[in-house]
Design a protein around this motif. Structure first.
Motif, short mmCIF file in Angstrom:
data_model
loop_
_atom_site.label_atom_id
_atom_site.label_comp_id
_atom_site.label_asym_id
_atom_site.label_seq_id
_atom_site.Cartn_x
_atom_site.Cartn_y
_atom_site.Cartn_z
N THR A 616 -2.71 -46.76 -20.23
CA THR A 616 -4.16 -46.60 -20.10
C THR A 616 -4.41 -46.22 -18.65
O THR A 616 -4.05 -46.98 -17.74
CB THR A 616 -4.90 -47.89 -20.45
OG1 THR A 616 -4.65 -48.22 -21.81
CG2 THR A 616 -6.40 -47.71 -20.24
N VAL A 617 -4.98 -45.07 -18.43
CA VAL A 617 -5.07 -44.53 -17.07
C VAL A 617 -6.52 -44.32 -16.66
O VAL A 617 -7.41 -44.14 -17.50
CB VAL A 617 -4.30 -43.20 -16.94
CG1 VAL A 617 -2.83 -43.39 -17.29
CG2 VAL A 617 -4.93 -42.12 -17.82
N SER A 618 -6.72 -44.32 -15.36
CA SER A 618 -8.02 -43.97 -14.78
C SER A 618 -7.92 -42.57 -14.20
O SER A 618 -6.91 -42.21 -13.58
CB SER A 618 -8.38 -44.96 -13.68
OG SER A 618 -9.50 -44.50 -12.94
N VAL A 619 -8.97 -41.80 -14.40
CA VAL A 619 -8.99 -40.43 -13.86
C VAL A 619 -9.96 -40.34 -12.69
O VAL A 619 -10.49 -39.28 -12.39
CB VAL A 619 -9.34 -39.40 -14.95
CG1 VAL A 619 -8.24 -39.33 -15.99
CG2 VAL A 619 -10.68 -39.73 -15.61
N SER A 620 -10.19 -41.46 -12.03
CA SER A 620 -11.12 -41.48 -10.89
C SER A 620 -10.61 -40.66 -9.71
O SER A 620 -11.36 -40.39 -8.78
CB SER A 620 -11.36 -42.92 -10.44
OG SER A 620 -10.13 -43.54 -10.05
N ILE A 621 -9.35 -40.28 -9.75
CA ILE A 621 -8.80 -39.44 -8.68
C ILE A 621 -9.49 -38.08 -8.64
O ILE A 621 -9.52 -37.41 -7.62
CB ILE A 621 -7.26 -39.28 -8.87
CG1 ILE A 621 -6.63 -38.69 -7.60
CG2 ILE A 621 -6.95 -38.44 -10.10
CD1 ILE A 621 -5.13 -38.74 -7.63
N ALA A 653 -10.61 -45.89 -18.04
CA ALA A 653 -9.65 -46.48 -18.97
C ALA A 653 -9.42 -45.53 -20.14
O ALA A 653 -9.97 -45.70 -21.23
CB ALA A 653 -10.14 -47.84 -19.47
N VAL A 654 -8.59 -44.52 -19.93
CA VAL A 654 -8.29 -43.53 -20.96
C VAL A 654 -6.93 -43.86 -21.58
O VAL A 654 -5.92 -43.86 -20.89
CB VAL A 654 -8.26 -42.11 -20.37
CG1 VAL A 654 -7.91 -41.10 -21.46
CG2 VAL A 654 -9.60 -41.77 -19.73
N PRO A 655 -6.87 -44.14 -22.88
CA PRO A 655 -5.59 -44.45 -23.53
C PRO A 655 -4.73 -43.20 -23.67
O PRO A 655 -5.22 -42.14 -24.07
CB PRO A 655 -6.00 -44.98 -24.91
CG PRO A 655 -7.47 -45.22 -24.83
CD PRO A 655 -8.00 -44.28 -23.81
#
Length: 673
Positions: A616-621, A653-655
């Protein structure tokens, strides 16, 4: 009272009745309650109190008021008339006075002056506005993309695509392609590339015996013209590929060149022997070796000379230092353009020219092979020889002059650094030098390495040129075999939405495995629906029962539907013109965004988990991604059931399951760090 005295002097009391009295006005003062004005005609006015106004010449009027005596005990019910002087408000000039001013020369000139001044000022403001628009700096609109830039190029191997013959002989042909036009239309592609179709190409693609005719095993010229005409009506362009470097040994040109028949004498590369060996055999002119190994020269006793063949002995090299050959090939290009072709892929373009002085090749000091092996030499005299790019550029210009949106691409089995020169910005170069430097090694590539390779290629090509990504070809195994079936969708997402043209091999959109030239699986019937023949010349994919066109068209989700959705996404200005920002997240997720803020189009975010762990990732970058993103496309078998197409996800929170991939859309925000 003095007023009473005046009234008594100016009027005589006249008795009426017992009910009341009125004061008689002098005749010279009023007539029938009318007001005299300067023109001599009486005019009646009403005062605010309800009386009558008698206007005078000096703006002063006499007001006549009728005062009721009711309720006045002193007057015993008599009605009185009160006459007072009232100052009149200015009511404007009359028509005659206005006409005097209107006809006065001074006022006429003044009106004309103001009229002319108004239009002069209006014209001046208009001129200034136009000047500001013309001279102000502005962003130039991007040049519209052509069919071979907007759409993937879909490569069709004619012998293995579809058997369309009445006899169903088990061989694919041009009629079979025409039978499946609806498939191309449904997919949404704008361009197909046909494998070599010229005479001699059906059995051996490099053995062309006639550059301006159709191999009988594939159909007739009438079949071909019918195919290109119908494809054009459907908005689909046709490109053909062939090898210009050499012909087959049975080509009429070679037979006439053997006999030294002009102008064909020097159509091929001929050279005298360099001597004889101890047994009296002729020695070749130099140390050049063929790609297949051994000398690149073959002695012909009829002519008494060696001819050059950088491939097989039955594939003599044409002499592109000869202007007659250059003219011949321009005529060949024109011939096929007249038949409906709109693009060409020239294979083995790096072999077109060689050193006319036939100097020896230098040794490759890193090679561990022997002097008869191709890798033993550097091949500076026989590959990418000077003048090759200019020659190809002249072919490209020729195609452009004959078509509205023609395309010239080339293939060359060389490194990316050498391939870059085919763009050759100064000499115009070619449209698409096919680049397979990434996809051929995908199986052993991690996210960071893939990112590095993509960015290196994009940054290395000249500005203003259009990149491409060759995902499959007849020379390599299927994409699903080179990566893994679970990664097919992720690879397609990455390369279909990058800047550039994806070049795909038929059937890879289905995720089939095996060799490049297996029969196209259309259904789960006999031979995968390719042919009703009892036996085929080609293998059928082992997975055709499940991975076939018919099933994937009707399934709720499939590799085909992912591929089709990606083609549709390429229509967005964000994909055609937008910026590219690429990152690696959690070491295994390749992620990039495509944004074109000028068009108001949505931003696109591509995420591909190349690792073996669910994340589960964050794409806030990505600084322009808001809190919520929308799922546009997901890979087949996505393990998180909550992630559905059109669903909203939190960007924090992207699965992403192992080998899973997503295309997300969002409205770019202006948030800052």
């Amino acid at each position: 009272m003095d007023g009473d005295k005046v009234n008594s002097k100016e009027a005589d009391a006249t008795e009426l009745s017992d009910s009341g009295k009125y004061n008689h006005l002098p005749e010279e003062t009023a007539t029938s309650n009318m007001v005299a004005h300067k023109g001599g005609e009486p005019e009646e006015k009403h005062s605010p109190e309800g009386g009558k106004l008698l206007a005078g010449e000096d703006g002063v009027a006499t007001e006549v008021k009728f005062i009721s005596a009711a309720g006045d005990a002193q007057n015993n019910g008599d009605a009185n008339i009160s006459i007072e002087a009232v100052k009149l408000a200015f009511t404007g000039m009359g028509k005659e006075e206005l006409m005097k001013f209107a006809n006065d020369p001074f006022w006429i000139k003044l009106r004309w002056f103001l009229f002319v001044l108004f239009w002069l000022l209006w014209a001046a403001m208009l001129a200034v506005a136009i000047a500001i628009i013309v001279m102000a700096p502005k962003c130039a609109a991007p040049a519209p993309k052509t069919w071979w830039e907007e759409s993937p190029l879909y490569q069709v191997n004619v012998p293995t695509f579809k058997d369309g013959s009445e006899s169903q002989d088990g061989k694919g042909d041009l009629k079979g392609i025409k039978e499946k036009l609806d498939y191309f239309i449904d997919m949404g592609i704008q361009g197909i590339i046909l494998s070599p179709i010229m005479t001699g190409s059906a059995a051996l693609p490099d053995h062309t015996e006639n550059f301006i005719d159709i191999d009988p095993a594939l159909g007739t010229m009438e079949d071909f013209v019918s195919l290109t005409s119908e494809l054009k009506e459907k908005g689909i362009n046709v490109a053909i590929r062939f090898v210009p470097n050499h012909s087959g040994i049975r080509h009429p040109w070679f037979q006439k060149s053997l006999a030294r028949e002009d102008p064909y004498t020097d159509y091929y590369v001929w050279a005298d022997k360099s001597g004889t060996d101890t047994e009296g055999h002729a020695l070749p002119p130099n140390n050049w070796v063929s790609v297949n190994g051994g000398s690149a020269w073959e002695f012909n006793s009829q002519r008494g000379q060696f001819y050059l063949h950088q491939f097989g002995t039955e594939q003599p090299d044409l002499n592109f230092h000869n202007e007659n050959i250059i003219r011949e090939f321009k005529d060949i290009l024109k011939f096929w353009i007249d038949k409906g072709v709109n693009g060409f892929i020239l294979d083995k373009a790096d072999f077109l020219l060689e050193d006319p002085l036939l100097k020896d090749e230098t040794f490759n000091t890193h090679s561990k092979e022997t002097h008869v092996d191709y890798s033993f030499y550097n091949h500076y005299q026989t590959r990418n020889y000077k003048g090759s790019i200019d020659l190809l550029s002249s072919f490209k210009v020729f195609v452009k002059n004959l078509t509205e949106s023609g395309m010239l691409g080339v293939t060359a089995n060389i490194s990316g650094n050498s391939l870059i020169q085919y763009y050759n910005e100064d000499a115009d170069g070619v449209d698409l030098p096919f680049y397979n430097g990434i996809t051929s090694t995908l199986q052993s590539t991690d996210a960071q390495t893939l990112r590095t390779k993509i960015e290196e290629w994009l940054f290395s090509i000249p500005n203003g040129t259009w990149p491409n990504w060759e995902l499959g070809s007849a020379d390599v195994s299927r994409l699903a075999s080179r990566v893994s079936p679970s990664m097919v969708d992720g690879v397609h997402m990455v390369f279909m939405l990058l800047p550039g043209t994806p070049i795909t091999q038929y059937g890879d959109e289905l995720g089939i495995e095996g060799d490049a030239n297996v029969a196209m699986p259309w259904s789960n019937s006999t031979n995968g629906g390719f042919s009703e023949a009892s036996a085929l010349d080609f293998a059928v994919s082992d997975s055709y029962a499940t991975l076939n066109v018919e099933r994937q068209l009707s399934a709720p989700e499939s590799h085909y539907k992912v591929f089709k959705a990606l083609i549709e996404s390429r229509k967005s200005p964000s994909i055609m013109y937008g910026s590219l920002t690429m990152h690696v997240i959690n070491e295994t997720v390749l992620a990039y965004s495509r944004v074109w803020v000028k068009s108001g189009s949505p931003g696109y975010l591509v995420l591909f988990n190349m690792g073996d762990l669910d994340l589960t990732v964050s794409v806030s970058i990505f600084k322009d991604v808001p809190e919520d993103v929308t799922v546009l496309i997901r890979s087949v078998g996505f393990s998180d059931s909550a992630v559905q197409v059109k669903a909203k996800l939190k960007s924090s929170a992207v699965p992403l399951p192992s080998h899973g991939a997503l295309v997300l859309t969002y409205v770019p925000s202006d948030k800052t760090e």
